[in-house]
Design an enzyme around this catalytic site. Structure first.
Site, PDB file in Angstrom:
ATOM      1  N   LYS A   1       2.139   4.636   1.513  1.00  0.00           N
ATOM      2  CA  LYS A   1       2.154   5.192   2.861  1.00  0.00           C
ATOM      3  C   LYS A   1       1.741   6.655   2.751  1.00  0.00           C
ATOM      4  O   LYS A   1       2.535   7.513   2.356  1.00  0.00           O
ATOM      5  CB  LYS A   1       3.535   5.051   3.493  1.00  0.00           C
ATOM      6  CG  LYS A   1       3.527   5.437   4.957  1.00  0.00           C
ATOM      7  CD  LYS A   1       4.805   5.006   5.632  1.00  0.00           C
ATOM      8  CE  LYS A   1       4.770   5.280   7.115  1.00  0.00           C
ATOM      9  NZ  LYS A   1       4.461   6.640   7.490  1.00  0.00           N
TER      10      LYS A   1
ATOM     11  N   CYS B   1      23.756  49.026  11.176  1.00  0.00           N
ATOM     12  CA  CYS B   1      23.256  48.257  10.028  1.00  0.00           C
ATOM     13  C   CYS B   1      21.773  47.923  10.234  1.00  0.00           C
ATOM     14  O   CYS B   1      21.410  47.251  11.203  1.00  0.00           O
ATOM     15  CB  CYS B   1      24.077  46.978   9.890  1.00  0.00           C
ATOM     16  SG  CYS B   1      23.412  45.844   8.671  1.00  0.00           S
TER      17      CYS B   1
ATOM     18  N   TYR C   1      -6.940   1.900   5.506  1.00  0.00           N
ATOM     19  CA  TYR C   1      -5.916   0.889   5.216  1.00  0.00           C
ATOM     20  C   TYR C   1      -5.966  -0.310   6.160  1.00  0.00           C
ATOM     21  O   TYR C   1      -5.055  -1.127   6.153  1.00  0.00           O
ATOM     22  CB  TYR C   1      -4.521   1.501   5.218  1.00  0.00           C
ATOM     23  CG  TYR C   1      -4.172   2.272   6.469  1.00  0.00           C
ATOM     24  CD1 TYR C   1      -4.029   1.631   7.699  1.00  0.00           C
ATOM     25  CD2 TYR C   1      -3.978   3.647   6.424  1.00  0.00           C
ATOM     26  CE1 TYR C   1      -3.714   2.333   8.839  1.00  0.00           C
ATOM     27  CE2 TYR C   1      -3.665   4.368   7.562  1.00  0.00           C
ATOM     28  CZ  TYR C   1      -3.534   3.700   8.767  1.00  0.00           C
ATOM     29  OH  TYR C   1      -3.235   4.398   9.901  1.00  0.00           O
TER      30      TYR C   1
ATOM     31  N   ASP D   1       0.944  10.295   3.654  1.00  0.00           N
ATOM     32  CA  ASP D   1       1.528  11.177   4.654  1.00  0.00           C
ATOM     33  C   ASP D   1       0.472  12.168   5.123  1.00  0.00           C
ATOM     34  O   ASP D   1       0.394  13.298   4.659  1.00  0.00           O
ATOM     35  CB  ASP D   1       2.729  11.907   4.035  1.00  0.00           C
ATOM     36  CG  ASP D   1       3.588  12.539   5.097  1.00  0.00           C
ATOM     37  OD1 ASP D   1       3.369  12.261   6.286  1.00  0.00           O
ATOM     38  OD2 ASP D   1       4.486  13.318   4.727  1.00  0.00           O
TER      39      ASP D   1
ATOM     40  N   CYS E   1      23.520  47.913   4.607  1.00  0.00           N
ATOM     41  CA  CYS E   1      24.016  49.255   4.946  1.00  0.00           C
ATOM     42  C   CYS E   1      25.178  49.686   4.064  1.00  0.00           C
ATOM     43  O   CYS E   1      25.660  50.814   4.188  1.00  0.00           O
ATOM     44  CB  CYS E   1      24.439  49.301   6.409  1.00  0.00           C
ATOM     45  SG  CYS E   1      25.832  48.235   6.787  1.00  0.00           S
TER      46      CYS E   1
ATOM     47  N   GLU F   1       0.843  -1.197   0.000  1.00  0.00           N
ATOM     48  CA  GLU F   1       0.000   0.000   0.000  1.00  0.00           C
ATOM     49  C   GLU F   1       0.874   1.241   0.000  1.00  0.00           C
ATOM     50  O   GLU F   1       2.020   1.184   0.450  1.00  0.00           O
ATOM     51  CB  GLU F   1      -0.869   0.026   1.275  1.00  0.00           C
ATOM     52  CG  GLU F   1      -1.796  -1.151   1.389  1.00  0.00           C
ATOM     53  CD  GLU F   1      -2.373  -1.299   2.795  1.00  0.00           C
ATOM     54  OE1 GLU F   1      -2.253  -0.359   3.602  1.00  0.00           O
ATOM     55  OE2 GLU F   1      -2.922  -2.368   3.073  1.00  0.00           O
TER      56      GLU F   1
ATOM     57  N   LYS G   1      10.611   3.344   3.442  1.00  0.00           N
ATOM     58  CA  LYS G   1      10.609   4.811   3.319  1.00  0.00           C
ATOM     59  C   LYS G   1      11.397   5.232   2.087  1.00  0.00           C
ATOM     60  O   LYS G   1      12.498   4.720   1.842  1.00  0.00           O
ATOM     61  CB  LYS G   1      11.246   5.440   4.559  1.00  0.00           C
ATOM     62  CG  LYS G   1      10.476   5.192   5.840  1.00  0.00           C
ATOM     63  CD  LYS G   1       9.102   5.829   5.848  1.00  0.00           C
ATOM     64  CE  LYS G   1       9.102   7.272   6.220  1.00  0.00           C
ATOM     65  NZ  LYS G   1       9.180   7.583   7.612  1.00  0.00           N
TER      66      LYS G   1
ATOM     67  N   CYS H   1      27.923  45.177   2.515  1.00  0.00           N
ATOM     68  CA  CYS H   1      26.710  44.682   3.181  1.00  0.00           C
ATOM     69  C   CYS H   1      25.485  45.081   2.352  1.00  0.00           C
ATOM     70  O   CYS H   1      25.344  46.256   1.990  1.00  0.00           O
ATOM     71  CB  CYS H   1      26.605  45.282   4.584  1.00  0.00           C
ATOM     72  SG  CYS H   1      25.038  44.913   5.383  1.00  0.00           S
TER      73      CYS H   1
ATOM     74  N   CYS I   1      29.385  41.863   8.576  1.00  0.00           N
ATOM     75  CA  CYS I   1      29.213  43.301   8.433  1.00  0.00           C
ATOM     76  C   CYS I   1      29.653  43.912   9.759  1.00  0.00           C
ATOM     77  O   CYS I   1      29.054  43.626  10.807  1.00  0.00           O
ATOM     78  CB  CYS I   1      27.750  43.635   8.152  1.00  0.00           C
ATOM     79  SG  CYS I   1      27.415  45.392   8.329  1.00  0.00           S
TER      80      CYS I   1
HETATM   81  S1  IVH Z   1      -0.663   0.434   8.699  1.00  0.00           S
HETATM   82  C1  IVH Z   1      -0.235  -1.218  12.897  1.00  0.00           C
HETATM   83  N1  IVH Z   1      -0.924   1.406   6.283  1.00  0.00           N
HETATM   84  O1  IVH Z   1       1.855   5.437   8.908  1.00  0.00           O
HETATM   85  C2  IVH Z   1      -0.001  -0.679  11.548  1.00  0.00           C
HETATM   86  N2  IVH Z   1      -0.223   2.857   8.020  1.00  0.00           N
HETATM   87  O2  IVH Z   1       4.281   5.177  10.559  1.00  0.00           O
HETATM   88  C3  IVH Z   1      -0.698   0.548  11.356  1.00  0.00           C
HETATM   89  N3  IVH Z   1       0.110   5.161   7.323  1.00  0.00           N
HETATM   90  O3  IVH Z   1       0.375   5.814  12.037  1.00  0.00           O
HETATM   91  C4  IVH Z   1      -0.330   1.269  10.181  1.00  0.00           C
HETATM   92  N4  IVH Z   1      -0.433   4.893   5.219  1.00  0.00           N
HETATM   93  O4  IVH Z   1      -0.926   6.685  10.082  1.00  0.00           O
HETATM   94  C5  IVH Z   1      -0.595   1.659   7.561  1.00  0.00           C
HETATM   95  N5  IVH Z   1      -1.235   2.170   4.132  1.00  0.00           N
HETATM   96  C6  IVH Z   1      -0.912   2.393   5.383  1.00  0.00           C
HETATM   97  C7  IVH Z   1      -0.543   3.693   5.825  1.00  0.00           C
HETATM   98  C8  IVH Z   1      -0.199   3.860   7.154  1.00  0.00           C
HETATM   99  C9  IVH Z   1      -0.043   5.747   6.138  1.00  0.00           C
HETATM  100  C10 IVH Z   1       0.571   5.821   8.548  1.00  0.00           C
HETATM  101  C11 IVH Z   1      -0.288   5.517   9.739  1.00  0.00           C
HETATM  102  C12 IVH Z   1       0.645   5.144  10.833  1.00  0.00           C
HETATM  103  C13 IVH Z   1       1.967   5.561  10.285  1.00  0.00           C
HETATM  104  C14 IVH Z   1       3.038   4.669  10.828  1.00  0.00           C
END
Ligand code: IVH
Length: 691
Positions: free
Chosen positions: A139, A455, A249, A141, A434, A137, A337, A431, A449
């Site tokens: 992630k 200044c 998710y 943000d 000034c 999935e 990440k 500067c 300066c």
């Molecule tokens: S699963 C116990 N799936 O990432 C596992 N988290 O760093 C729970 N997040 O607090 C997380 N997309 O808010 C999961 N597809 C995804 C996600 C996801 C974003 C966030 C979530 C969590 C944080 C963890």
């Protein structure tokens, strides 16, 4: 310690003009202190939890956390998910009622490379054997939420909070259009916690920031902050105006679960009308997982929400049970990440800025570019040598990224794109503010300066710093007001501020009777600050809030510090020879002696009245908690005053709390105190006990 920001005493954002400047200046110091505090807290966490060898008393640890919390409250743009405050219990839930999640909301372990991902897979296979299938999935943000559905009806929604207890944001979540108030179809569990991420689409984020700026309000640093800020509104009508998105998710506690696999569960959620990202994929092999990660690392901008990685999960729910979780994260999932994002853009110009200490720092003015969800228009270049080392030139195409995902930085030029007539950039001789000829001393990296008192740029930077929350904390004295005061010659140094009359302030542009009174009152109140604040504001080389505290703890009067020998200053715990020499010389400068005398004449406090720890008194040895706003003093000052009387000030209420001080609009801590039968006193009684 933590990075000081590429512009040193000026944050990169602070290089931006006018309004943005006013909101972010002081940010570099705050950022440095925030980083420093986080390092210290993590160090002490490690010593305490892992080594079982605490190095400092709990009260001192609590102070560090409280200082960090206070700084983060003032600089929300500096809050990062990995900040220690994000897992400290009983945190800022003052606005919303606390709700205990039915099952805890854990976090995720990270994998920063293919190797780390493979190592995770190995650990999984060691526990459950080979042949696991995975779900990949994006992630998202944003902000994690937990949504409780009872027999298909949405009854409650909460933020993550500390993972156990979150904030009840049900009315706000009801305004999120993607969230169904009632599930469609049939076969809904009796009770189901749906977990998901609320986010603000990148396109809307930019528009929202433009609107906020147009209204003179502070823009959000990134879409995550914007989502959090929009959801955590007192008034749901405000949330409703900011169309938030949501991807679900997974689930937490479920009564009457029918599915065996995570993928089936997600399919069920989608069938019931809950939003599930269309980019979710099952993967039968780790190679398929790696391909998914690679693809999305490249395509991260093709979705209209910020993503910072890929979450890989074991699909089978029974395998998940076998794998279990550590105290903070499940073993059945990992977050891959993405490395910091890099973009190319064009350097429109390289300019320099003179900061409050006279240091002149170069920065690049960029063709604005969106990096990791934030538009970057400026990037710091530290000093002349750095520009030469990177060989960045005007009109170059350059690669930019955000260091630590926060501070904009130029990685280097794209040489094949350099135009034929390009020349190396040369540091200006004068500067920019000034016109004074700049100096660079042998062995130093910075140009300076030398016009310390004349200044304008140094003057405004100093005044702004003096009034900032890192120093004397004078609300209403922002950047624009500082400029107006200096331009009208109403002040020539920060001490002059204390002599301003209310009528004079009324003549400032944009000031009316009420605003003039507010500023006047704020200035009067700021005559009685703890000594460290004054020291931090005086522009003594290398003396920021932290060093200032060390100094005032050791010698609680400015006269004592001014009269101290070099050896005595060096003898202060935590202060090295360079800082001691800087301070020693500062106090010897006749102009600075005049300044201190002027501050005293204005009635500014220059002595801390706390002759050591008291042995007797109503607060000695007591653990107290402050909640709500006090009319007579700031939270920081109340904390310092109580500590000065021997109390320990804690951030959360427990059975060990002796009493809670409830100010105006107290939060959940008051409820908790009542629940536990802890004594609650009002401000008047608190002041009485303080004596
Ligand atoms: S699963 C116990 N799936 O990432 C596992 N988290 O760093 C729970 N997040 O607090 C997380 N997309 O808010 C999961 N597809 C995804 C996600 C996801 C974003 C966030 C979530 C969590 C944080 C963890």
């Amino acid at each position: 310690m933590g990075p000081k920001g590429p512009l040193g005493e000026m944050s990169a954002e602070a290089a931006q003009p006018a309004r943005a400047e006013a909101t972010t200046r002081g940010g570099a110091e705050a950022r440095a202190r925030v980083e420093e505090l986080r390092e210290q807290i993590r160090h002490h966490d490690y010593a305490y939890y892992v080594l079982d060898q605490p190095e400092i008393p709990d009260a001192e640890y609590d102070e560090l956390v409280q200082e960090l919390q206070a700084l983060e409250a003032r600089h929300p743009e500096l809050v990062t998910p990995d900040s220690p405050t994000q897992r400290v219990a009983g945190k800022p839930t003052e606005l919303f009622a606390p709700v205990r999640h039915l099952s805890p909301m854990l976090s995720l372990d990270n994998a920063f490379s293919k190797e780390e991902l493979l190592a995770w897979k190995k650990r999984v296979e060691r526990a459950i054997g080979s042949g696991a299938t995975y779900v990949c999935e994006l992630k998202v943000d944003g902000l994690a939420v937990s949504l409780v559905y009872e027999r298909g009806v949405f009854v409650r929604g909460a933020t993550r909070g500390d993972g156990e207890v979150g904030e009840d944001v049900t009315p706000n979540l009801r305004t999120v259009r993607w969230l169904p108030a009632r599930l469609s179809g049939s076969g809904h569990p009796r009770v189901m916690e749906v977990r998901g991420e609320v986010f603000l689409r990148v396109s809307l984020f930019e528009r929202l920031n433009e609107e906020l700026i147009a209204r003179g309000q502070r823009p959000f640093a990134n879409p995550r902050n914007a989502a959090a800020g929009s959801l955590r509104q007192k008034d749901p009508a405000v949330t409703a105006k900011r169309p938030l998105g949501l991807w679900c998710y997974g689930t937490g506690h479920v009564e009457g679960r029918r599915e065996d696999r995570h993928s089936e569960e997600l399919a069920a959620l989608a069938r019931w009308g809950l939003p599930v990202s269309p980019e979710v994929r099952t993967a039968r092999t780790i190679d398929e997982v790696l391909a998914y990660c690679r693809t999305w690392q490249e395509r991260r901008h093709e979705v209209d929400h910020a993503i910072d990685g890929v979450v890989v999960k074991v699909d089978s729910l029974s395998h998940r049970e076998e794998l279990g979780a550590t105290s903070h994260a499940p073993r059945w999932a990992v977050a891959f990440k993405f490395p910091p994002e890099e973009r190319t853009t064009v350097v429109k110009a390289i300019e320099v800025h003179t900061g409050r200490t006279g240091r002149v720092t170069p920065y690049a003015v960029l063709e604005p570019v969106l990096v990791g969800g934030v538009t970057i228009g400026y990037a710091g270049l530290h000093n002349e040598d750095e520009v030469r080392r990177k060989d960045v030139r005007e009109r170059d195409t350059v690669i930019v990224r955000r260091a630590g995902e926060v501070i904009p930085e130029i990685v280097g030029p794209v040489l094949p794109k350099r135009s034929a007539g390009s020349r190396p950039w040369r540091f200006p001789e004068q500067c920019p503010s000034c016109g004074t000829k700049l100096e660079r001393r042998a062995g130093e990296a910075d140009w300076r300066c030398p016009n310390r008192r004349g200044c304008p740029s140094q003057g405004i930077e100093w005044l702004f710093h003096f009034a900032s929350s890192d120093a004397m904390d004078i609300p209403h004295l922002g950047y624009a007001t500082g400029v107006a005061l200096l331009e009208r010659a109403m002040v020539s140094d920060p001490a002059d501020v204390y002599f301003l009359k209310e009528e004079e302030l009324r003549r400032l542009p944009g000031f009316a009777e009420k605003s003039a009174r507010n500023l006047f009152d704020a200035i009067q109140a700021a005559k009685d600050r703890p000594l460290w604040r004054l020291l931090a504001g005086l522009n003594i080389p290398h003396v920021g809030p932290h060093v200032a505290r060390l100094m005032s703890n050791a010698m609680p009067s400015i006269d004592q510090l001014g009269a101290a020998s070099l050896g005595e200053l060096e003898g202060i715990e935590g202060i090295g020879p360079e800082i001691a020499r800087g301070a020693y010389e500062w106090f010897r400068h006749p102009g600075h002696r005049t300044l201190v005398a002027k501050l005293k004449r204005a009635g500014v406090r220059t002595v801390d009245e706390r002759p050591g720890r008291p042995e007797r008194g109503p607060l000695v040895g007591k653990t107290i908690v402050l909640t709500g706003a006090l009319g007579s003093m700031s939270r920081d000052d109340a904390t310092a005053a109580a500590q000065g009387k021997g109390a320990r000030v804690s951030g959360s209420v427990s059975r060990k709390t002796d009493f809670v001080v409830a100010g105006k609009d107290p939060g959940s801590k008051l409820d908790r105190a009542r629940e536990l039968g802890v004594e609650v006193v009002d401000e008047k009684e608190f002041l009485r006990r303080l004596g």
